[in-house]
Write a protein that holds these residues in place. Sequence first.
Motif, PDB file in Angstrom:
ATOM      1  N   ASP A 525      -1.216 -45.159  32.107  1.00  0.00           N
ATOM      2  CA  ASP A 525      -0.506 -44.405  31.052  1.00  0.00           C
ATOM      3  C   ASP A 525       0.658 -43.606  31.617  1.00  0.00           C
ATOM      4  OD1 ASP A 525      -2.120 -45.230  28.866  1.00  0.00           O
ATOM      5  OD2 ASP A 525      -3.683 -43.843  29.527  1.00  0.00           O
ATOM      6  N   MET A 526       1.469 -44.253  32.443  1.00  0.00           N
ATOM      7  CA  MET A 526       2.606 -43.584  33.079  1.00  0.00           C
ATOM      8  C   MET A 526       3.909 -43.898  32.341  1.00  0.00           C
ATOM      9  SD  MET A 526       1.679 -44.423  37.084  1.00  0.00           S
ATOM     10  CE  MET A 526       2.977 -43.404  37.772  1.00  0.00           C
ATOM     11  N   ASP A 527       4.787 -42.891  32.278  1.00  0.00           N
ATOM     12  CA  ASP A 527       6.134 -43.058  31.744  1.00  0.00           C
ATOM     13  C   ASP A 527       7.129 -42.659  32.819  1.00  0.00           C
ATOM     14  OD1 ASP A 527       5.925 -44.090  29.163  1.00  0.00           O
ATOM     15  OD2 ASP A 527       5.325 -42.130  28.355  1.00  0.00           O
ATOM     16  N   SER A 528       8.214 -43.443  32.936  1.00  0.00           N
ATOM     17  CA  SER A 528       9.239 -43.144  33.924  1.00  0.00           C
ATOM     18  C   SER A 528      10.500 -43.929  33.571  1.00  0.00           C
ATOM     19  CB  SER A 528       8.760 -43.542  35.329  1.00  0.00           C
ATOM     20  OG  SER A 528       9.798 -43.447  36.272  1.00  0.00           O
ATOM     21  N   GLU A 529      11.614 -43.535  34.154  1.00  0.00           N
ATOM     22  CA  GLU A 529      12.871 -44.248  33.932  1.00  0.00           C
ATOM     23  C   GLU A 529      12.776 -45.702  34.384  1.00  0.00           C
ATOM     24  OE1 GLU A 529      16.207 -42.294  35.733  1.00  0.00           O
ATOM     25  OE2 GLU A 529      15.483 -40.305  35.166  1.00  0.00           O
ATOM     26  N   ILE A 530      11.950 -45.954  35.379  1.00  0.00           N
ATOM     27  CA  ILE A 530      11.873 -47.312  35.927  1.00  0.00           C
ATOM     28  C   ILE A 530      10.846 -48.180  35.208  1.00  0.00           C
ATOM     29  CG2 ILE A 530      12.604 -46.614  38.244  1.00  0.00           C
ATOM     30  CD1 ILE A 530       9.543 -46.838  38.978  1.00  0.00           C
ATOM     31  N   TYR A 531      10.021 -47.569  34.372  1.00  0.00           N
ATOM     32  CA  TYR A 531       8.969 -48.327  33.685  1.00  0.00           C
ATOM     33  C   TYR A 531       9.591 -49.304  32.692  1.00  0.00           C
ATOM     34  CZ  TYR A 531       5.245 -49.290  30.294  1.00  0.00           C
ATOM     35  OH  TYR A 531       4.357 -49.907  29.450  1.00  0.00           O
ATOM     36  N   ASN A 532       9.211 -50.573  32.800  1.00  0.00           N
ATOM     37  CA  ASN A 532       9.708 -51.622  31.914  1.00  0.00           C
ATOM     38  C   ASN A 532       8.540 -52.152  31.104  1.00  0.00           C
ATOM     39  OD1 ASN A 532      10.734 -53.917  30.676  1.00  0.00           O
ATOM     40  ND2 ASN A 532      11.864 -54.616  32.481  1.00  0.00           N
ATOM     41  N   LYS A 533       8.447 -51.725  29.846  1.00  0.00           N
ATOM     42  CA  LYS A 533       7.295 -52.110  29.026  1.00  0.00           C
ATOM     43  C   LYS A 533       7.251 -53.611  28.762  1.00  0.00           C
ATOM     44  CE  LYS A 533       9.370 -51.268  24.467  1.00  0.00           C
ATOM     45  NZ  LYS A 533       9.222 -50.506  23.194  1.00  0.00           N
ATOM     46  N   ASP A 534       8.402 -54.290  28.888  1.00  0.00           N
ATOM     47  CA  ASP A 534       8.429 -55.742  28.685  1.00  0.00           C
ATOM     48  C   ASP A 534       7.697 -56.479  29.795  1.00  0.00           C
ATOM     49  OD1 ASP A 534       9.899 -55.467  26.345  1.00  0.00           O
ATOM     50  OD2 ASP A 534      11.824 -55.590  27.388  1.00  0.00           O
ATOM     51  N   LEU A 535       7.563 -55.829  30.955  1.00  0.00           N
ATOM     52  CA  LEU A 535       6.848 -56.439  32.076  1.00  0.00           C
ATOM     53  C   LEU A 535       5.401 -55.956  32.178  1.00  0.00           C
ATOM     54  CD1 LEU A 535       9.609 -56.358  34.868  1.00  0.00           C
ATOM     55  CD2 LEU A 535       8.825 -58.329  33.535  1.00  0.00           C
ATOM     56  N   ASP A 536       5.033 -55.037  31.300  1.00  0.00           N
ATOM     57  CA  ASP A 536       3.666 -54.509  31.273  1.00  0.00           C
ATOM     58  C   ASP A 536       2.798 -55.419  30.400  1.00  0.00           C
ATOM     59  OD1 ASP A 536       1.303 -53.139  30.958  1.00  0.00           O
ATOM     60  OD2 ASP A 536       2.213 -51.282  30.238  1.00  0.00           O
ATOM     61  N   MET A 537       1.907 -56.163  31.038  1.00  0.00           N
ATOM     62  CA  MET A 537       1.042 -57.102  30.313  1.00  0.00           C
ATOM     63  C   MET A 537       0.130 -56.402  29.318  1.00  0.00           C
ATOM     64  SD  MET A 537      -0.145 -59.651  33.376  1.00  0.00           S
ATOM     65  CE  MET A 537      -1.004 -58.302  34.192  1.00  0.00           C
ATOM     66  N   PHE A 538      -0.342 -55.218  29.678  1.00  0.00           N
ATOM     67  CA  PHE A 538      -1.269 -54.490  28.799  1.00  0.00           C
ATOM     68  C   PHE A 538      -0.555 -53.976  27.554  1.00  0.00           C
ATOM     69  CE2 PHE A 538      -3.072 -53.709  33.169  1.00  0.00           C
ATOM     70  CZ  PHE A 538      -4.088 -54.647  33.044  1.00  0.00           C
ATOM     71  N   GLU A 539       0.669 -53.511  27.731  1.00  0.00           N
ATOM     72  CA  GLU A 539       1.454 -53.045  26.588  1.00  0.00           C
ATOM     73  C   GLU A 539       1.761 -54.196  25.641  1.00  0.00           C
ATOM     74  OE1 GLU A 539       3.781 -50.714  24.003  1.00  0.00           O
ATOM     75  OE2 GLU A 539       2.351 -50.122  25.574  1.00  0.00           O
ATOM     76  N   ALA A 540       2.101 -55.353  26.226  1.00  0.00           N
ATOM     77  CA  ALA A 540       2.431 -56.524  25.402  1.00  0.00           C
ATOM     78  C   ALA A 540       1.216 -57.023  24.615  1.00  0.00           C
ATOM     79  CB  ALA A 540       2.970 -57.645  26.284  1.00  0.00           C
ATOM     80  N   ALA A 541       0.009 -56.746  25.131  1.00  0.00           N
ATOM     81  CA  ALA A 541      -1.211 -57.239  24.488  1.00  0.00           C
ATOM     82  C   ALA A 541      -1.879 -56.193  23.602  1.00  0.00           C
ATOM     83  CB  ALA A 541      -2.197 -57.715  25.552  1.00  0.00           C
ATOM     84  N   ALA A 542      -1.248 -55.017  23.482  1.00  0.00           N
ATOM     85  CA  ALA A 542      -1.862 -53.940  22.707  1.00  0.00           C
ATOM     86  C   ALA A 542      -1.752 -54.202  21.210  1.00  0.00           C
ATOM     87  CB  ALA A 542      -1.204 -52.615  23.062  1.00  0.00           C
ATOM     88  N   ASN A 543      -2.775 -53.794  20.492  1.00  0.00           N
ATOM     89  CA  ASN A 543      -2.740 -53.862  19.024  1.00  0.00           C
ATOM     90  C   ASN A 543      -1.938 -52.676  18.504  1.00  0.00           C
ATOM     91  OD1 ASN A 543      -4.342 -56.178  18.337  1.00  0.00           O
ATOM     92  ND2 ASN A 543      -6.146 -55.062  19.082  1.00  0.00           N
ATOM     93  N   LYS A 544      -0.895 -52.972  17.784  1.00  0.00           N
ATOM     94  CA  LYS A 544      -0.021 -51.893  17.300  1.00  0.00           C
ATOM     95  C   LYS A 544      -0.045 -51.837  15.788  1.00  0.00           C
ATOM     96  CE  LYS A 544       2.964 -52.491  21.325  1.00  0.00           C
ATOM     97  NZ  LYS A 544       4.319 -52.838  21.800  1.00  0.00           N
TER      98      LYS A 544
END
Length: 544
Positions: A525-544
């Motif tokens: 659950d980290m946020d940063s300028e370098i964080y790319n959510k498009d490369l985060d597999m867990f974010e891409a698979a989250a139910n929104k």
Amino acid sequence: MKSNFTIFSLLPANLCTFFKKISKSKPRTSTFVLLMTILNLTLYHWPLLSFANKNLAILTLNGMQTLLTVFAVIYLVTALVLYPLFILSRRLGKAVCVIFAIGNSLATYFVVTYNVILDKTMMGNIFNTQYSESEQFLSLKLIAYFIVLGLIPAWLIIRTSIQKTSRVRLFLHLTITVIVASTWVWQSQSHWLWIDDHAKQLGGRIMPWSYVGNAARYQSDRAKQNIVQTLLPDATFRSNKKTVVVLVIGESARAENFSLYGYDRLTNPLLTASDVITLKKATSCATYTTASVKCILSHVNTSGVFSENFETLPSYLQRQGIDVIWRTKNWGEAPIKVSSYLTSGDLKKHCEGLECDYDGVLLTNLTEQIRASDKQKVFVVLHQTGSHGPSYYSKYPKEFEVFKPVCRSVELNNCTQKELINAYDNTILYNDHFLDNLRQILDGLSQTSSAYLYVSDHGESLGEGGIYLHGTPHTIAPDQQLKVPFFVWMSQSFIDQKHISVDKLKQREQSTQANIFHSVMGAFDMDSEIYNKDLDMFEAAANK
């Protein structure tokens, strides 16, 4: 291989006779340089000739002219190095010839035995190989190459007396050589298309300039790296829930031999029975460990290129307050700063059982170390020795030798394909056991959200197309070296915490090693300028 050993059986007598005649005649320096140049062409370039025979109609006029052009280039480069050395000093020139003879003997062995290409990538692999791995290559055949093609020529070169030749005469010989060879190369421009198309394969077989030139290129690239790592922007945390994430970096595992990827042998019985998620079409950034591990631990896709030396994932997480544990039975990682760095030797002191000499040592007291952490977030890296060749049979306990008979030779082309595959598949079967043990450890952590990611650094060639091991240049590397296994296991609490749809994760079309950094950030659950959510597999698979 039978014809090669026939040649070997004749070489000592021929070489002795050849050098005795030279020694008795006490050749001039110019004659000796000419003979060394010709000897280099004829004695160490039959692997190149064999490659040309397979890829060029050398019995045709065009084929012969093309091959002669290649040899003219080799002759020219060799002369351009040797003549100036002998102009400076005969002793210096002879010393370099001795070093080249020994180096060429070893290089020729590896090119012939494993069909490797001695490019910059392979030289990086060699420079970063530990003794414990290099000793696995020792064999009678290697010793034979070293003696016949290395020590004997070196000894005879040392014994040969050379008459002094004036520097003016040597310079004149060099000038004539350059003019003649360059003229041939220039007027053979029509043959350069084939040479250019096969430049990597040819360049990696030219002795000694393949390993000398590419070793210099590799070290030059290393020197360009920043000594101090560039720190990444600080991160914030969206939650402070107890979370443990484990990254398992495999070694030389190729997806093709995993039953989870459709292999017809059951090499993953325990993983198949568990709820591990297999990521499809996973690829590696490079074909050798140092570049691949660098890519896995980077926030940008380095693809094996020495780019800016950014802070690596373990160092970054440690600096952000996460407890980082690194356990390794391998090598090749970039400089890291973590709270706990343990080698297999460190772990073996407290290890009990049959797996202490294998990857299982990495799990020694892991539960206790995780529970002893006073941090809410713990990141563990387990760097395996995995399926590293050539002695695959030594990478698993005896009880995992299920597929038989196995190859027990480091000269892989002396084994049958079945024996080689059997030994390799046993390493995959043992890895299945290792990952299941890790799952049980994480599953046993009460009130803790946990997950592991497993990805191999690169794949492995097992004789397809005559290629063995790994390290083939990325642009021409076979799929076996680039397509790697990539698994994810998550505890139910981790799935609930991240609101992950398991089906979405399973349906991912493609994954790469570049997903690791950002997926680990997402898991914590980290946020940063370098964080790319498009490369985060867990974010891409989250139910929104």
